[in-house]
Scaffold this motif. Sequence first.
Motif, short mmCIF file in Angstrom:
data_model
loop_
_atom_site.label_atom_id
_atom_site.label_comp_id
_atom_site.label_asym_id
_atom_site.label_seq_id
_atom_site.Cartn_x
_atom_site.Cartn_y
_atom_site.Cartn_z
N ASP A 217 0.00 -0.91 -0.09
CA ASP A 217 0.40 -0.26 0.23
C ASP A 217 1.16 1.73 0.24
OD1 ASP A 217 0.62 -0.75 2.18
OD2 ASP A 217 -0.97 0.04 3.45
N GLU A 218 2.45 1.53 1.00
CA GLU A 218 2.70 2.51 0.62
C GLU A 218 3.29 2.12 -0.72
OE1 GLU A 218 4.61 2.73 4.90
OE2 GLU A 218 5.18 0.20 3.97
N LEU A 219 4.33 1.44 -1.44
CA LEU A 219 4.65 1.29 -2.86
C LEU A 219 3.72 2.04 -3.54
CD1 LEU A 219 6.84 -2.18 -2.37
CD2 LEU A 219 7.74 0.24 -2.68
N ALA A 220 2.12 1.52 -3.28
CA ALA A 220 0.80 1.77 -3.65
C ALA A 220 1.14 3.70 -4.43
CB ALA A 220 0.19 1.11 -3.96
N GLU A 221 1.78 3.91 -3.61
CA GLU A 221 1.31 5.60 -2.69
C GLU A 221 2.41 6.03 -3.38
OE1 GLU A 221 1.28 9.01 0.20
OE2 GLU A 221 0.72 7.13 0.90
N VAL A 222 3.97 5.74 -3.20
CA VAL A 222 5.33 6.03 -3.66
C VAL A 222 4.73 6.05 -5.20
CG1 VAL A 222 7.20 5.84 -4.04
CG2 VAL A 222 5.85 5.74 -1.81
N ALA A 223 4.62 4.48 -5.71
CA ALA A 223 4.34 4.64 -7.47
C ALA A 223 4.39 5.83 -8.19
CB ALA A 223 4.16 3.29 -8.14
N ARG A 224 2.87 6.44 -7.53
CA ARG A 224 1.91 7.54 -8.44
C ARG A 224 3.13 8.43 -8.21
NH1 ARG A 224 -2.02 4.75 -5.16
NH2 ARG A 224 -1.92 6.39 -3.63
N HIS A 225 3.59 8.86 -7.68
CA HIS A 225 4.59 10.49 -7.43
C HIS A 225 5.34 10.54 -8.81
CE1 HIS A 225 7.53 13.19 -6.29
NE2 HIS A 225 6.41 13.54 -5.13
N PRO A 226 5.15 11.87 -9.75
CA PRO A 226 5.93 12.04 -10.49
C PRO A 226 7.51 11.47 -11.11
CG PRO A 226 5.34 13.58 -10.06
CD PRO A 226 4.79 13.01 -8.71
N LEU A 227 8.04 11.72 -10.11
CA LEU A 227 9.75 11.44 -10.12
C LEU A 227 10.13 9.67 -10.04
CD1 LEU A 227 10.79 14.54 -7.97
CD2 LEU A 227 11.15 13.90 -10.60
N ILE A 228 9.12 8.87 -9.90
CA ILE A 228 9.02 7.86 -8.95
C ILE A 228 8.94 6.54 -10.47
CG2 ILE A 228 8.98 6.00 -7.73
CD1 ILE A 228 11.02 8.56 -6.74
N GLU A 229 9.52 5.87 -11.05
CA GLU A 229 9.37 4.72 -11.51
C GLU A 229 9.80 3.39 -10.81
OE1 GLU A 229 9.31 2.73 -15.55
OE2 GLU A 229 9.35 4.99 -15.58
N ILE A 230 9.09 2.25 -10.92
CA ILE A 230 9.50 1.04 -9.78
C ILE A 230 9.49 0.26 -10.52
CG2 ILE A 230 8.01 -0.81 -8.50
CD1 ILE A 230 8.30 2.05 -7.30
N GLY A 231 10.70 -0.21 -10.32
CA GLY A 231 11.53 -1.25 -11.00
C GLY A 231 11.75 -2.49 -10.34
N ALA A 232 11.93 -4.11 -11.18
CA ALA A 232 11.57 -4.95 -10.27
C ALA A 232 13.28 -5.81 -9.45
CB ALA A 232 11.08 -5.90 -11.30
N HIS A 233 13.68 -6.47 -8.70
CA HIS A 233 14.56 -6.79 -7.85
C HIS A 233 14.44 -8.32 -7.57
CE1 HIS A 233 18.91 -5.24 -6.62
NE2 HIS A 233 17.76 -5.42 -5.35
N THR A 234 13.79 -9.23 -8.48
CA THR A 234 14.02 -10.06 -7.45
C THR A 234 12.58 -10.51 -6.36
OG1 THR A 234 15.73 -10.94 -5.91
CG2 THR A 234 16.12 -11.20 -7.97
N VAL A 235 12.19 -11.86 -5.99
CA VAL A 235 11.51 -12.37 -5.11
C VAL A 235 12.12 -11.22 -3.62
CG1 VAL A 235 10.02 -13.99 -4.28
CG2 VAL A 235 9.46 -13.40 -6.68
N THR A 236 13.19 -12.43 -3.65
CA THR A 236 13.51 -12.42 -2.43
C THR A 236 15.37 -12.54 -2.27
OG1 THR A 236 15.04 -14.83 -2.78
CG2 THR A 236 12.68 -14.87 -1.45
N HIS A 237 15.74 -11.63 -3.37
CA HIS A 237 17.41 -10.58 -3.67
C HIS A 237 18.04 -12.03 -3.43
CE1 HIS A 237 19.74 -8.09 -1.65
NE2 HIS A 237 19.51 -6.95 -2.11
N PRO A 238 18.47 -12.89 -4.19
CA PRO A 238 19.57 -13.58 -4.48
C PRO A 238 20.25 -13.30 -5.05
CG PRO A 238 17.82 -14.65 -5.83
CD PRO A 238 16.90 -13.17 -4.65
N MET A 239 21.65 -13.91 -4.90
CA MET A 239 22.39 -13.58 -5.80
C MET A 239 22.39 -15.03 -7.12
SD MET A 239 25.90 -13.43 -3.34
CE MET A 239 24.94 -14.42 -2.10
N LEU A 240 22.21 -14.36 -7.93
CA LEU A 240 21.41 -14.71 -9.14
C LEU A 240 22.45 -16.13 -9.95
CD1 LEU A 240 18.86 -12.55 -10.96
CD2 LEU A 240 18.44 -13.72 -9.38
N SER A 241 23.77 -15.80 -9.74
CA SER A 241 24.12 -16.86 -10.60
C SER A 241 24.86 -17.51 -9.62
CB SER A 241 26.14 -15.67 -10.99
OG SER A 241 25.23 -14.93 -11.96
N LYS A 242 24.56 -17.69 -8.52
CA LYS A 242 24.69 -18.72 -7.53
C LYS A 242 23.63 -20.41 -7.70
CE LYS A 242 27.64 -16.73 -4.13
NZ LYS A 242 28.64 -17.08 -4.10
N HIS A 243 22.61 -19.57 -8.55
CA HIS A 243 21.69 -20.55 -8.31
C HIS A 243 21.42 -21.36 -9.92
CE1 HIS A 243 19.65 -19.54 -4.37
NE2 HIS A 243 20.54 -18.78 -4.82
#
Length: 352
Positions: A217-243
Amino acid sequence: MGGWRNRTFQAVFDALDRTGANARLARRTRGLGVILTLHHVRPFSGESFAPNRLLEVEPDFLDATLTRARELGFDFVTLDEAVRRVKAGRSERPFLHLTFDDGYRDVRDFALPILERHGAPATLYIASAFADGEAELWWLSLEEAIRRADVLNLDLGPEERFVACQSTAEKYEAWGRIYWTLRAGPEERLRDEVRELALANGVDILGFARKLCMRWDELAEVARHPLIEIGAHTVTHPMLSKHSEAVARAEMADSRDAIARRLGTRPRHFAYPVGDPSAAGEREYELARELGFETAVTTRPGHLTAGHAQALHALPRVSLNGHFQNRAAVDALLSGAPFAMIDLAKRVLRRA
């Protein structure tokens, strides 16, 4: 080791500043622009043991950085505009884009008002399980376990089971030994060992995400801000090369889909967790491309050049590091001189 490295880097920054080399070298070493990496923006707690302080800067320093960047002639641009200039291979003025990894609440509370004052766009890369409050921020769990303990019991190699951590100096030594030993191995072992240490010392392993990270709910509010874009960063923050490729693909795709479902906008940009060569490489770059992300950023240091038009899923970033919160460091990083020096040293070593 960390203290020695920090002193060395600061000495380089000071030397570049004192000799005026930043200004002289910038014409050759500065690229078209730069993407800055940040995590936390908040007042410093004052803790004597703060091994993760490199991941946080104080609000006044962020404000001073943007003020200085304006003085040096930087345009503050969206990520889309940065990519447009990279593809065009030219930019009349150097550009700067801000990125914040993980989705911490302090970015909204302390950084966003500063961005508003400067008119500086930013991308927030969200790990979806952090927003759910159901992920372990293992680096914070490890810090807290060491803070609470006088001695830790874990396997760091032959005949090494107990690590003393009573004094502040011992705690820093324990952090360096444990962190880098576990980082060098499989991530499953790292997370298992840290989880055991945390539970043995009464650390709430899910508490950090719930306390520090914005919920949906907080992210939804921040995402509406004209200066902010939301990007993806995985689900659980793993070091991807190790999987495995299947795990890496699922982490990337599922975070994209969760953000689209919860915020109503499909993220077009991605950041690799940790983002150094141990965590992301050619396989991950190709996955990001296959999954439809328009860009993906690493933590490999450097400025953007026209050549990055052919590497939009392996873009470099420059970290604003909590250990170097001063103008000399800002001028050096924005000049590109330290990265040119590192590249030169690597070429010399390869020839030796």
